[in-house]
Design a protein around this motif. Structure first.
Motif: not given
Ligand SMILES: Nc1ncnc2c1ncn2[C@@H]1O[C@H](COP(=O)(O)OP(=O)(O)O[C@H]2O[C@H](CO)[C@@H](O)[C@H](O)[C@H]2O)[C@@H](O)[C@H]1O
Length: 817
Positions: A695, A494, A643-644, A340, A716-721, A639, A343, A693, A580, A346
């Motif tokens: 984790s 994605h 983008q973020k 991974k 953000e195509p979807c975003g999971l967080n 990441r 996203g 890192g 998602n 996931d």
């Protein structure tokens, strides 16, 4: 014609009848069943029969009954569709079998005398077999009567309970054994768990399945092009495992029979049909088209009913997908928990399980980057040419949560788990070429649970540019040659920002006929004329999905399409946005394994008011921040790239550190941004923590421990967080873009609705405004805050809804011509 499943069963020790369920490919217009019988190893191939013919041959109800020594093996087509103690779903619906009633639906080489003879011989033999079955059934019925009379007399004698045991053991000629004996041998505990009892005479164990010669220690090597000899893939015997099926590929076409330019690029084999002499996979949802499943026969046994009695009363509910069950192969370059980077991993780990829960037969194909513990080497070896170089792959398999996870092993994938997309451009391209070339052939070569998927009712789901070559290979190598005509491909976007761009010369690496170049060529002001893999995939795939509605709209704009908006607009008809879901076992505060130690605790809607603060305290301790429950804690996970929107956080930091807040950021990516995070921590050590890192554990702990999650993504195509955050009672503050806009309904203080705060432009002052309002509510409106938490936690964000929508896309693709 596709063989979409087969079932071997013994009628008596000398005769093995193998019924392969065949189905016409013309699902739309007609759908009929055919059977292939095999006796003593000489198959009568490709005989397809209509219902009428079947009825004539086998009796009024299309009832084909086999029974040997109590083993209930019978076929019944139409209605309940029971096949040999297996239930067959989704095939031969009486409605769908309509149309004409021609005698022979599909017959390989039909019309030849030899085949006619074979047909007749098959019929004769089948009749004999049926007669034997009838005899045996009668014996069984009588045996049961005898047994039950003994039993009754024993039970009536309550003074001698021990006799009941003796009586039970006296059933040894008719005792309960596993109808999945063979499966048990092959799959150990997994299959045992799925085994149900049925009546079998253990004094004469049926000889079901493979003979030992099928386990020859022979590598399956690619046949050279041009052979039309049978290819037999005898799998290498994996250590410590009972070998899997022997798979045969018949009648490979000659190279010379192909168009010149295409023969050059034909794959090393072209299977016309395949047989698995040990069709023993009985998992629910397996064999989507035939969907064989063990059925408990206990009730019939007790009732002393004939073994061929209908089993409707024992049937479990039909799959959620109903008649839409399909064989689905999802291909991706990463899949959690094994690999991974974000996203995509996931999604590849969770969506397939949700599709399997709906009854589909689902496989995930992913490179094997490391030595994972669960997957086992299945001993199938294949070679492919990539940019003139021979490359060997072999496969590992694990069956988990109803999904076949297939790991493609090759030296070029090994030890790349921390650098999946790294390396020189051409090296990356070669990895994708090898992966896609091999993946498109997996339905023929890789038996899962003993049975290859084949091309019947099959759809591939490719993900992002890395696997966008798969739809192209499916077309160029197969469909253009009249093969796998009914196999479909769906490409999921994605992230359109990564497209597999390169110079036009890269075309030579992908190994396609010259006229395919146009699919890849793209001109845009940034890249000029270039080679673009995503472009080719989008044009070639039967359907395109992206991961939210908002993003599907943005993709069509010049800002959001990143040069591909033209192609996306042209293909708008096949594009759909599906938001998602989340893996509710992995991301669930009630059971989260990362919250079970170091002072963290699991929590739920019932107790989050006391338990979530405990997680916050544990996080503050773990990060060495001052432990203050009332200080709002803000998190960022992602990441570190453009983008973020990390740069927006950077701009807002001076304001943030002026507030009484704590900020924790977890991320990896661009070195300059990593460095920036480190700098913030050192400058504001009492308030800021930067975990540079990757984790997974910290991602879970931060999501549980913080009060607010920041997602200022530029796109953000979807975003999971943000989805994970809401389920953990953590309030998202997000840039209203793509999937973030779709999923985070802004808080409305008047109506007490919504889930978080959004800001309309990716600008630091907008972020500060939204965050300021959020902090104000946190400090001064605790009831509203709790309401936000409760609403977020109460949502059903599981993959089940999304899987249903994916299914609609897959079905639309299937019926698309
Ligand atoms: N340093 C780190 N340590 C541990 N875990 C980390 C991490 N950095 C990120 N993660 C994890 O990686 C995943 C990131 O998922 P996202 O959907 O937010 O982004 P990504 O941009 O990778 O995915 C793309 O694909 C997905 C799936 O379709 C889309 O949702 C998204 O919008 C699109 O950009 C989350 O599970 C997150 O916890």
């Amino acid at each position: 014609m596709a063989s979409i499943g087969s079932l071997s069963f013994s009628v008596e020790s000398a005769v093995t009848a193998e019924a392969s369920l065949l189905r016409s490919k013309s699902h739309l217009r007609r759908s009929r069943l055919g059977f292939v019988f095999r006796e003593g190893g000489s198959p009568y191939r490709g005989v397809g029969l209509s219902k009428t013919r079947f009825r004539e041959l086998f009796g009024g109800e299309l009832l084909l009954g086999f029974s040997s020594n109590g083993l209930r093996t019978h076929c019944r087509c139409g209605g309940g569709r029971v096949l040999g103690g297996f239930r067959v779903r989704g095939v031969g619906e009486s409605g769908s079998e309509g149309g004409g009633e021609e005698e022979v639906v599909e017959e390989r080489g039909s019309g030849s005398d030899a085949e006619e003879d074979a047909l007749q011989a098959t019929i004769e033999k089948s009749k004999k077999v049926l007669a034997m079955q009838k005899d045996l059934l009668q014996q069984i019925v009588e045996g049961r009567k005898l047994v039950s009379s003994i039993k009754n007399s024993v039970i009536s004698d309550e003074q001698e309970p021990g006799i009941i045991n003796r009586s039970d053991s006296s059933l040894s000629n008719l005792n309960l054994a596993s109808s999945s004996r063979v499966i048990e041998d092959e799959y150990g505990s997994r299959a045992v768990a799925e085994t149900r009892s049925t009546a079998v005479d253990t004094s004469e164990t049926p000889s079901v399945g493979l003979s030992s010669d099928a386990v020859d220690d022979v590598n399956s090597k690619s046949p050279s092009l041009g052979t039309n000899k049978h290819l037999v893939v005898n799998q290498k015997k994996p250590e410590g495992r009972t070998p899997l099926a022997k798979v045969e590929y018949l009648d490979l076409p000659r190279e010379s029979s192909l168009p010149t330019d295409q023969s050059k690029i034909m794959p090393p084999f072209l299977p016309k049909t395949y047989e698995s002499s040990k069709a023993t996979d009985v998992r629910p949802g397996n064999l989507a088209e035939t969907n064989l499943e063990f059925v408990s026969n206990d009730a019939n046994m007790e009732g002393g009913e004939p073994a061929v009695a209908p089993m409707e009363e024992n049937e479990s509910p039909p799959p959620l997908a109903g008649a839409n069950v399909m064989n689905i192969i999802l291909v991706a370059m990463e899949c959690a928990p094994w690999s991974k980077t974000g996203g995509l991993g996931d999604v590849a780990g969770a969506l397939p399980k949700a599709l399997a829960r709906r009854g589909h037969r689902v496989m995930v194909v992913v490179p094997r980057y490391g030595n994972y513990s669960e997957p086992q080497d299945i001993g199938v070896y294949k070679r492919y040419k990539v940019d003139g170089q021979d490359m060997e792959v072999n496969y590992f398999h694990a069956y988990i949560d109803g999904v076949d996870f297939v790991f493609m092993d090759s030296p070029i994938f090994r030890h790349r788990e921390n650098d999946i997309y790294g390396g020189k451009r051409v090296d990356i391209l070669k990895r994708m070429v090898l992966f896609c070339k091999a993946a498109v052939e997996i339905p023929w070569f890789v038996p899962c649970g003993g049975v290859c998927y084949g091309d019947g009712n099959l759809v591939f789901i490719a993900n992002d540019w890395h696997t966008a070559l798969l739809p192209v290979y499916l077309k160029a190598y197969y469909r253009d040659n009249g093969l796998m005509k009914y196999t479909r491909s769906v490409l999921v976007i994605h992230n359109i920002a990564h497209q597999g761009r390169g110079p036009v010369d890269d075309f030579s690496v992908v190994d396609l006929p010259g006229h395919y170049l146009d699919l890849f060529k793209l001109y845009d002001p940034v890249g000029g004329e270039h080679f673009n893999i995503f472009a080719a995939g989008l044009k070639t795939a039967d359907r395109v999905v992206t991961v939210s509605h908002g993003y599907s709209w943005e993709l069509k704009t010049s800002e959001g399409g990143w040069g591909l908006h033209g192609i996306i607009n042209e293909n708008d008809w096949k594009l759909q946005g599906i938001v998602n879901g989340i893996d509710t076992r992995d991301w669930n505060p009630e059971v989260d394994i990362h919250l079970k130690s170091d002072g963290y605790t699991n929590y739920s809607l019932d107790n989050f008011k006391t338990k979530k603060p405990q997680c916050k305290e544990a996080l503050q301790r773990e990060l060495g921040l001052p432990v203050h429950n009332n200080v709002p804690m803000i998190g960022f996970i992602g990441r570190l790239d453009n983008q973020k929107g990390v740069d927006l956080i950077a701009e807002a930091i001076p304001w943030m550190v002026g507030q009484d807040v704590q900020l924790v950021m977890l991320g990896t990516g661009r070195e300059d941004l990593e460095e920036m995070l480190r700098k913030f921590e050192s400058q504001h050590n009492d308030k800021v923590r930067s975990w540079v890192g990757f984790s997974v554990k910290m991602a879970h702990r931060i999501t549980a421990g913080v009060d607010i999650l920041l997602m200022p993504s530029r796109f953000e195509p979807c975003g999971l967080n943000q989805l994970y955050a809401m389920i953990y009672g953590t309030i998202p503050v997000v840039h209203a873009v793509g999937g973030l806009r779709d999923t985070v309904q802004p808080f409305d203080p008047y109506n007490e609705t919504g889930f978080g705060w959004t800001f309309e432009r990716a600008e630091a002052n907008r972020l500060i405004d939204a965050l300021g309002n959020c902090l104000n509510t946190y400090r001064n409106y605790r009831n509203s805050w709790e309401g936000l938490q409760r609403r977020g936690m109460s949502q059903d964000l599981s993959w089940d809804n999304a899987a249903h929508l994916y299914e609609e896309v897959l079905v639309a693709a299937k019926y698309q011509w």
